[in-house]
Design a protein around this motif. Structure first.
Motif, PDB file in Angstrom:
ATOM      1  N   ASN A   2       0.978  -1.171  -0.118  1.00  0.00           N
ATOM      2  CA  ASN A   2      -0.028  -0.027  -0.024  1.00  0.00           C
ATOM      3  C   ASN A   2       0.768   1.355   0.001  1.00  0.00           C
ATOM      4  O   ASN A   2       1.675   1.514   1.120  1.00  0.00           O
ATOM      5  N   ASN A  34      -1.392  -1.441  -4.283  1.00  0.00           N
ATOM      6  CA  ASN A  34      -2.502  -0.305  -4.230  1.00  0.00           C
ATOM      7  C   ASN A  34      -1.762   0.971  -4.045  1.00  0.00           C
ATOM      8  O   ASN A  34      -0.831   1.236  -3.107  1.00  0.00           O
ATOM      9  N   PHE A  36      -2.393   5.190  -3.500  1.00  0.00           N
ATOM     10  CA  PHE A  36      -3.154   6.185  -2.963  1.00  0.00           C
ATOM     11  C   PHE A  36      -2.598   7.477  -3.258  1.00  0.00           C
ATOM     12  O   PHE A  36      -1.585   7.705  -2.749  1.00  0.00           O
ATOM     13  N   ASN A  53      -9.134   6.187  -5.160  1.00  0.00           N
ATOM     14  CA  ASN A  53      -7.865   6.110  -4.418  1.00  0.00           C
ATOM     15  C   ASN A  53      -7.272   7.544  -4.618  1.00  0.00           C
ATOM     16  O   ASN A  53      -5.972   7.588  -4.495  1.00  0.00           O
ATOM     17  N   GLU A  84      -6.330   4.417   7.589  1.00  0.00           N
ATOM     18  CA  GLU A  84      -7.615   3.654   7.065  1.00  0.00           C
ATOM     19  C   GLU A  84      -7.240   2.539   6.048  1.00  0.00           C
ATOM     20  O   GLU A  84      -7.590   1.494   5.964  1.00  0.00           O
ATOM     21  N   VAL A  85      -6.433   3.234   5.067  1.00  0.00           N
ATOM     22  CA  VAL A  85      -5.886   2.475   3.968  1.00  0.00           C
ATOM     23  C   VAL A  85      -4.639   1.739   4.477  1.00  0.00           C
ATOM     24  O   VAL A  85      -4.232   0.683   3.482  1.00  0.00           O
TER      25      VAL A  85
END
Length: 390
Positions: A2, A34, A36, A53, A84-85
């Motif tokens: 992430n 992922n 963001f 995102n 949170e992510v």
């Protein structure tokens, strides 16, 4: 993994930094990660628009760069989102507001933060009170202050690496040239640019595509146009982009009586960029401030030869005249442009272009950045463990 990318510049703003970030994001996501984006609000995006995102924070136009924006709040909100992510790493792409927010988030979450140093600020000091307020040593102080306590820095070229070493930056550093999303440039053309600009197919076209600003040295290309037209009277120069020097260059065109030979397009949609490169016979860049040279790499990826200012990075790209040539002064630039116009428009051999594109692809770029992420996380966790044991 992430990954949180923090940047003051992102689409729909058009810039080399925004393109670099979008290329990295898309390639990393293709590899299963992922990504963001933490960035600024933009007046061109309707309020309430949902962007997957992408998290935008309140912003205002930046001093001296009113077409760019800078956030004025977001520390706590960004930290909440990052938790949170479950971010594993922070990657900042600006030294200003979102960069500071990114550093804060990494500190709060106890995760590593790395930075990409995109801009040679010494080349832009003239924007602040005509260069009378800030000096190069101020840039050195500012850069060291920002990079203090960061866990690594990416230099897009050897030129940037040399600058950071001159500044005595002593955190882990890696040279990773920005890649190009070849697929997006080679998709079906979105627009018939020559038809739109009323340029016949048999007319030679020179293209320069960038922010229309002093440091891009577009005036030097305009100064060469009278001699180019003497030999190739039909030649058109297309200046694609917008910026603070638009009016100055338009006045220069009038002084040189080039109104019938130069076309200003203004800003063009990002999706149309590939079509612009493809319609040109030659891409020309006189800018001597490029750290990545994204535009000429994109032009080459579109199959268009280039004539560009010589840097340490260009020598690895333009190592064959099939791809293009480099120059160090106005006379050389003129000679190289005429060299290609005399040869006529020819396709770059497919096998040569494919091999070159493999060297500078978005996938290779993303893999190199991901490896740096892994190494940085490993070093961070090792240092954290040693601190705990102490």
């Amino acid at each position: 993994m992430n990954i949180g990318i923090f940047t003051d510049s992102y689409f729909p703003q058009l810039s080399g930094v925004a393109t670099s970030i979008k290329t990295l994001k898309d390639a990393l996501e293709e590899q299963g990660h992922n990504v963001f984006i933490f960035t600024t609000t933009d007046p061109h995006i309707k309020k309430g628009t949902v962007e997957a995102n992408i998290f935008r924070f309140s912003s205002v136009p930046f001093i001296s760069f009113t077409d760019r924006r800078v956030a004025f709040r977001g520390f706590f909100e960004a930290t909440k989102v990052a938790r949170e992510v479950k971010l594993d790493i922070v990657h900042t792409q600006t030294e200003f507001a979102l960069g500071m927010i990114g550093k804060y988030v990494a500190h709060q979450l106890k995760i590593p933060a790395i930075h990409t140093y995109h801009t040679m600020y010494e080349d832009y000091l003239h924007y602040v009170l005509n260069g009378h307020l800030l000096r190069p040593y101020h840039v050195k102080q500012f850069t060291n202050a920002y990079l203090k306590n960061m866990d690594g820095v990416i230099a897009p070229s050897k030129r940037v690496e040399a600058l950071l070493k001159r500044y005595r930056v002593n955190i882990p550093m890696r040279v990773i040239p920005t890649g190009v999303d070849i697929n997006s440039l080679n998709k079906l053309e979105t627009v018939d640019v020559r038809k739109e600009l009323d340029i016949p197919d048999d007319v030679p076209v020179l293209l320069t595509l960038s922010r229309v600003a002093e440091e891009k040295k577009i005036d030097r290309i305009l100064n060469a146009m009278p001699e180019i037209i003497d030999e190739f009277p039909k030649t058109r120069l297309v200046i694609a982009g917008d910026g603070p020097d638009m009016e100055v260059l338009q006045e220069q065109v009038e002084r040189l009586t080039l109104e019938d030979s130069v076309i200003f397009t203004g800003d063009i949609p990002h999706d149309d960029v590939g079509s612009y490169y493809k319609m040109a016979d030659l891409f020309v860049s006189a800018s001597d401030t490029e750290t990545q040279g994204l535009t000429y790499i994109e032009a080459l990826a579109s199959g268009t030869r280039c004539v560009v200012y010589d840097t340490d990075y260009t020598e690895h790209v333009f190592d064959d005249e099939e791809f293009g040539k480099v120059f160090n002064g106005p006379g050389e630039m003129l000679n190289e442009i005429l060299f290609y116009l005399r040869k006529g428009r020819k396709q770059i051999p497919h096998d040569k272009l494919a091999a070159k594109m493999d060297q500078i692809s978005a996938q290779k770029f993303a893999s190199s950045v991901y490896q740096f992420y892994q190494d940085t996380i490993s070093n961070y966790q090792k240092d954290l463990k040693e601190e705990t044991n102490d």
